[in-house]
Structures are given as structure tokens and as C-alpha cells.
Scaffold this active site. Structure first.
Site, mmCIF file in Angstrom:
data_model
loop_
_atom_site.group_PDB
_atom_site.id
_atom_site.type_symbol
_atom_site.label_atom_id
_atom_site.label_comp_id
_atom_site.label_asym_id
_atom_site.label_seq_id
_atom_site.Cartn_x
_atom_site.Cartn_y
_atom_site.Cartn_z
ATOM 1 N N HIS A 515 23.961 -74.495 -27.416
ATOM 2 C CA HIS A 515 24.396 -73.371 -28.242
ATOM 3 C C HIS A 515 24.783 -73.931 -29.600
ATOM 4 C CE1 HIS A 515 28.590 -74.531 -27.108
ATOM 5 N NE2 HIS A 515 28.095 -74.639 -25.899
ATOM 6 N N HIS A 522 35.538 -75.363 -27.552
ATOM 7 C CA HIS A 522 36.750 -76.106 -27.214
ATOM 8 C C HIS A 522 37.849 -75.877 -28.250
ATOM 9 C CE1 HIS A 522 34.574 -78.367 -24.113
ATOM 10 N NE2 HIS A 522 35.740 -78.878 -23.746
#
Length: 679
Positions: A515, A522
Site C-alpha cells: 500500500h 503505524h
């Protein structure tokens, strides 16, 4: 018929009406969180049909790494148009150069048995959650409400600084954090000198855009190892690089081992004939209580010295979607997070909100040292204690719950707006240009990559080239992905010289996820989860102004200067040098920076992916807290300092709730704060 002596008020129909009124009252809050305007940097249409600054991993590429244009167009059309049926027609894995077939296998070789036949054929990777950004949300800010600034363009000093830092991170991947920060680690001084020579890391830099200038001013200059790889939030530049929340444990010093005759036992354990009341350990043992179980802060880490995607064939295979997942090689023992590679391994396999759940457990178990926010109803009550509301069950569930909302917001930025190429792709362009610029078909792109190349310090590039040469010659691993024999490599690959191999050494065998970059999952989850922790726990001292100091000993993992991998490297925690003045809030900010920047240390994200995304996550979390506090029938408030240093207060008056922001003592309208990083 018996009756109780009291019933809740309101109840039944009146309660149902009140609940509906509360829910209706929350809806207008969404109108004050920005209009979702996101500006892109314009590079998607700047270089003809090659889309070099955009993400297309897994689609078909030619031997030079250029994407098949119709495939890229199809991907964008399908994703932005929510064509859930048509997504199945995308040519994912269609150009793996025969990976998975007998005609053109990928070879996985085992040292000492290089003549063994190829292992089982490898599969291909799929796009990761490409439609998540279209999902609506019924709590907190909608995924489309909060925007991003444009990503840095390929020919900007900011992007050059980001790439130089990523190369530096790869070069220092096996140097302990303590040796990085004190400047004694091998290569640290050279990296600092090279980065400090770049205009972006010098004082007085003037950017071309407001967004770039703002990020430059938040980031700061690099003049020593203590400045390397730090975050841009308050506290993330103070003390040891690694947050205490990543290594410290709970104190459990109430153990009273006694002999059956009442004589106290010697030491921390009880032998035959003794009864133990409680296990005894300290914060430097690294055990975090999880009920009657413990979470050990030591981790499984990757073996030092092994990087991936350092030759063009393996780099191209990864761009075409060959699945090299789970081919990591691990150290044969656990240790505390000691090096950039260690924390990169952590974020390769973590449960995304894992670090913040552990931090929450640590603070809950040390409740006297980490009190709840003074604005919560039970905090100062003589008769009430927190549990279902504002207690452990509440904060433990919410610190994980915000993660999914954060992911929706950042996934919309990734796929629907920016589609930013991963760093490994930019490194491929630099390598191609250095070896055969004519392989870059677009003249404007050739010129752009030439300018980018000139802005990255030559010393860093030469060190990366030498590193890649050594990696490609190494067999120091249990399993290695090797360059394929000439007969199995697609014809026409560029010839890459050792001296100009500027591919970014990757910590993960598969390279980046499937992606786009910008933002980072995160980092956005880090911003959201840490914001919840800062809101629930008290961040200030008795005067309500000075930050609450870190209440446990400041610790760092041990290491051996020769980096030999001996058993005591990272095997225990010792006092941090210099008695750093740490705060609870600063260590939480640092925790978010650690986890987000660890993805950069693996080579899969840029610095701006971190800096923009933690602030996106912060706004997502505040929007959820704002709505939740509007549901309480009594006054409640939470206060903390934002990632930009603003004083934030989320409060409810028993009827409605709102957000107050103070920057430099001046009140900032909430809608302005929510929209600060939008277009």
C-alpha cells in the site's frame, strides 16, 4: 407484586428519548473538524506516463522498473471509483518473471548446499485494504474530514534529506542506540557530518512551501549522534533514543518469602521449605504485569548484518509483487530492543497497537506513580473509584479501539489522494540514473532525479554502494535470497555497477508493504493511541503546569562495543547515562516516534510519513474523546499537550462537550486546529 425502592431517572421511554437527543447533539460536532481538503503535490501527472513518484508495487513493470501505464490507470480508476468487482481484474503478480513456474523460478539457497533445487515456488502479493478509505465511521471524525499537506516532491531539499536519512538508517542499522546517541558507534560521525552538510539540516533553511518550512522548523538540525533519527514532538529529542515504555517493567517489590518457621528467606526466590507470597522483580527486569501473567519487554529480533533487495533482480521481483514474506533470519535469543534493526523487527510483526497496550498496562499496574487525569470524576472522589468508567477496562479498550478509526483516516490519504511511492522505488530511480540515465525515458524525470542525486551527500551514497556490494557477496545467513543465474533473469536488465548501486538496503525480505506511503499506518495509530493515554493519565504536576516527571529509573539496554552479538548485548537494562530529566508525556511522545520511525529504519517509510501521520492520529483520537465525553451526565475533562506543543483540553459539562486549544497562551478555535494539516 414487589417493587424496588428506587428506579433510575430517566428510565424507559424518557431514557430512550434522552439517548436519542444525546446522539443527535453529537452530529453537529462533525461540522467543525475541517472540510477534508487534501492537496496533492502534482507529480502523478508530471512525468508523462511513468508515474515514478507514485505507488504501483505488484503491478507489471518493465526491466527498468517502470510501471505498465494502462495497469496503473486501471488501479486508480478502480480504487477511487469503489469498483469492488473490477478490482479482481487488476493484473496483480502478472509480471513476476515466471516466479512460481519451472521456467523461471526464484532461487532460495542454503549456504553449504547452493546446488539444491529451488524451494517451493513463491506466490505474489495483493493490494492491502484498498477500499478502507471509503468506509464511513459513526464515531469520531470521518475518514474524509481530516486532510494532509502535499507530500515532498522528488526534486526538493526535503525529499533529498529524507532519502539521505533513510540511507543513513540502513548504514547504522546494527549500531546500538546508545552508541548512536553518544557518537561512538562505527560510522556515526561520518553520517552526522554528511547530513549536517545538507541545507535542510542547517540553520536558516528557507523552504519553497509553508508545509515544508513548518516541518523543517519542527524537525531541527542534525549536529551530533544525539540528534539522529529523532522525532519532531516534545520529549522525543530528550534523553535516550528509546522510550522507557519500550523496555521498562513494573516494580513488584512487595514479595515476602519466609521459611515455614517464619525466618525471612535470602535473595529473591524461595527454595524448599519456604512459602512465597509474591514474585519479586523491579522495573529493570522488564516485566509488565498483565493480570497474573507478565509481558516480557525482551523481543525476538532479526540477525544482524542481513539486508535485502540490494541487487536489481531482487529489487525488480519485489516491485512486480513476488512474495518474499516470512523469509527473515532471526537471532537465536531474545533481547531488549538495542539497535535500529531490533525495533524494525518489532514493527514488522507487532499487533499495531501493541506498544500502547503494554504502556497502558504498565501505568495501570503502577497506579500510584501514574495517576489518572485530575479532571476525571473519580480521581478526587472520597467515595468513588474508577472501573467501568475511566478505569482500567475503559482505557484498555479505548487505547486499542482508536486504532481502527486511525487506519481508516490514513488509508484514505494513502489510496485516494497521494499514492506516494515507497522509498525503495526512489532508490531504484537514483540507481538507474547513476548507471544509465537513458533508461529513464522521460526527459523531465531524468533531470529531476539528477537534481535529487546531486543533493544527497556523495559520502552517504558511496557508503551505501559499498554496503550493497558486501551484502551481495555475503552468505552469512541461514537462508538467503540470491541473485538468480543469468539464464533465469529476464533479458535486458540494466547493468548496475558496484560503485553506483544506490538501492536502499531493506530490513524486510519483501521490502515495503503493498500500500502507498504517506501517511503511515503505524504512525497514525501511534498518534491516536498515545493521545488516549495522555488524555486518561495525568500529564502535569500539582500546579497543573509543569509536566509530571518520569517516576521510575531511566534505563537503557546493555551492549558490547564490538557488536559481536555476545549473550550480554541487550540482555539487561542498566541506568541511562547522564541522569536525563524525562517526563511521562515526553516518553509517550517518544514512544509514538519510536514505533513510527522504526518503519523508516526498516526502509519502508519517509520522515514526513511519520510527522504528518502522528498528528492525523492525534486529531482522530481527540474527535472520539470529544464525542464520548458528551455522553456523560456530569462534568469531566482531560488535559494534555499536543504533538505541536499546544495545550489541549477536552471537556464535557454534563450535556455537551468541546475541545479547547491554547497555543503560546492564545486560544485557537477547534475547527482551525482540526484543519491545521489539511490542504
Amino acid at each position: 407484586m414487589s417493587r424496588s425502592i428506587g428506579l433510575p431517572a430517566p428510565d424507559c421511554g424518557a431514557r430512550r428519548a434522552a439517548a436519542r437527543a444525546r446522539r443527535d447533539a453529537v452530529s453537529p460536532l462533525a461540522d467543525h473538524r475541517g472540510d477534508g481538503v487534501t492537496l496533492i503535490n502534482g507529480e502523478e501527472t508530471a512525468y508523462g506516463m511513468s508515474f515514478p513518484a507514485n505507488y504501483h508495487k505488484g503491478l507489471p513493470h518493465d526491466v527498468n522498473g517502470a510501471v505498465h501505464p494502462p495497469s496503473y490507470h486501471a488501479m486508480v480508476r478502480v480504487l477511487t471509483g469503489q469498483e469492488t468487482g473490477a478490482v479482481e481484474t487488476l493484473p496483480m503478480g502478472a509480471n513476476r518473471h515466471g516466479a512460481g513456474t519451472a521456467e523461471d523460478p526464484i532461487r532460495l539457497t542454503v549456504p553449504g548446499n547452493e546446488t539444491a533445487p529451488p524451494s517451493d515456488r513463491l506466490g505474489y502479493r495483493k493490494l492491502t485494504s484498498p477500499f478502507t478509505g471509503h468506509v464511513f465511521e459513526n464515531q469520531g471524525a470521518d475518514a474524509a474530514a481530516l486532510g494532509f499537506q502535499p507530500a515532498p516532491r522528488l526534486d526538493t531539499p526535503e525529499l533529498a534529506a529524507e532519502m539521505a536519512e533513510l540511507y543513513a538508517m540502513a548504514l547504522l542499522r546494527d549500531v546500538p542506540f546508545t552508541a548512536i546517541t553518544d557518537g561512538t558507534g562505527p560510522g556515526v560521525a561520518a553520517v552526522v557530518s554528511a547530513l549536517d552538510s545538507m541545507p535542510y539540516f542547517r540553520p536558516g533553511f528557507q523552504a519553497d512551501t509553508d508545509a515544508e518550512q513548518m516541518r523543517y522548523e519542527m524537525r531541527g538540525r542534525i549536529t551530533s549522534g544525539a540528534d539522529l533519527f529523532r522525532g519532531s514532538t516534545p520529549g522525543s529529542k530528550t534523553g535516550p533514543w528509546l522510550s522507557q515504555f519500550m523496555i521498562a517493567g513494573n516494580r513488584n517489590d512487595r514479595a515476602t518469602f519466609q521459611a515455614l518457621d517464619g525466618t525471612p528467606a535470602q535473595g529473591n526466590g524461595a527454595g524448599p521449605g519456604f512459602r512465597g507470597v509474591r514474585a519479586n522483580f523491579g522495573s529493570n527486569d522488564g516485566f509488565v504485569l498483565f493480570g497474573t501473567q507478565v509481558i516480557d519487554q525482551r523481543s525476538i529480533v532479526a540477525k544482524p548484518g542481513i539486508d535485502y533487495m540490494t541487487n536489481w533482480a531482487s529489487w525488480l521481483d519485489c516491485q512486480n509483487g513476488v512474495d518474499f514474506n516470512n523469509l527473515d533470519v532471526f537471532l537465536d535469543r531474545r533481547r531488549y530492543l538495542t539497535t535500529p534493526r531490533d525495533i524494525a523487527t518489532y514493527v514488522h510483526y507487532d499487533a499495531l497497537y501493541q506498544a500502547y497496550l503494554v504502556a497502558c498496562l504498565l501505568m495501570l499496574a503502577e497506579g500510584r506513580l501514574f495517576p489518572k487525569d485530575r479532571g476525571l470524576p473519580e480521581t478526587s472522589s472520597r467515595t468513588r473509584s474508577a472501573f467501568a468508567s475511566f478505569g482500567g477496562p475503559h482505557v484498555l479498550s479505548l487505547v486499542t479501539e482508536v486504532a481502527t478509526r486511525a487506519l481508516k483516516a490514513v488509508w484514505r490519504q494513502k489510496w485516494m489522494h497521494h499514492r506516494r511511492a515507497r522509498p525503495e522505488a526512489v532508490a531504484g530511480l537514483l540507481t538507474l540514473h547513476a548507471n544509465d540515465p537513458d533508461r529513464i525515458a522521460d526527459e523531465s524525470l531524468r533531470s529531476t532525479i539528477g537534481r535529487l542525486h546531486s543533493m544527497i551527500p556523495a559520502d552517504i551514497l558511496s557508503r551505501v554502494a559499498a554496503h550493497n556490494t558486501a551484502q551481495n557477496a555475503s552468505t552469512n545467513a541461514a537462508v538467503r535470497i540470491k541473485p538468480r543465474p543469468a539464464g533465469e533473469i529476464p533479458a535486458g536488465l540494466p547493468a548496475i555497477a558496484d560503485a553506483t548501486n544506490y538501492l536502499l538496503p531493506m530490513a524486510f525480505p519483501e521490502g515495503s508493504p503493498t500500500h502507498p506511503a504517506y501517511g503511515a499506518g503505524h504512525a497514525t495509530v501511534a498518534g491516536a493511541c498515545v493521545t488516549v493515554l495522555k488524555a486518561f493519565f495525568e500529564m502535569y504536576g500539582d500546579d497543573g503546569r509543569a509536566e509530571r516527571m518520569w517516576p521510575l529509573p531511566a534505563l537503557v539496554p546493555t551492549f558490547r562495543p564490538d557488536l559481536s552479538g555476545n549473550a550480554d548485548e541487550g540482555g539487561e537494562l542498566v541506568p541511562a547515562p547522564g541522569s536525563p530529566m524525562l517526563t511521562v508525556q515526553g516518553e509517550l511522545n517518544k514512544l509514538a516516534a519510536n514505533v513510527a520511525i522504526a518503519r523508516n529504519m526498516a526502509g519502508v517509510h519517509y520522515y514526513t510519513d511519520y510527522s504528518e501521520s502522528v498528528r492525523l492520529g492525534e486529531r482522530v483520537a481527540v474527535s472520539i474523546l470529544e464525542e464520548q465525553l458528551s455522553m456523560y451526565p456530569e462534568p469531566v475533562s482531560m488535559s494534555f499537550t499536543s504533538f505541536d506543543g499546544d495545550r489541549v483540553r477536552v471537556s464535557g459539562n454534563g450535556d455537551t462537550a468541546g475541545v479547547q486549544i491554547f497555543a503560546d497562551g492564545q486560544k485557537v478555535p477547534a475547527e482551525v486546529w482540526y484543519a491545521r494539516y489539511g490542504g
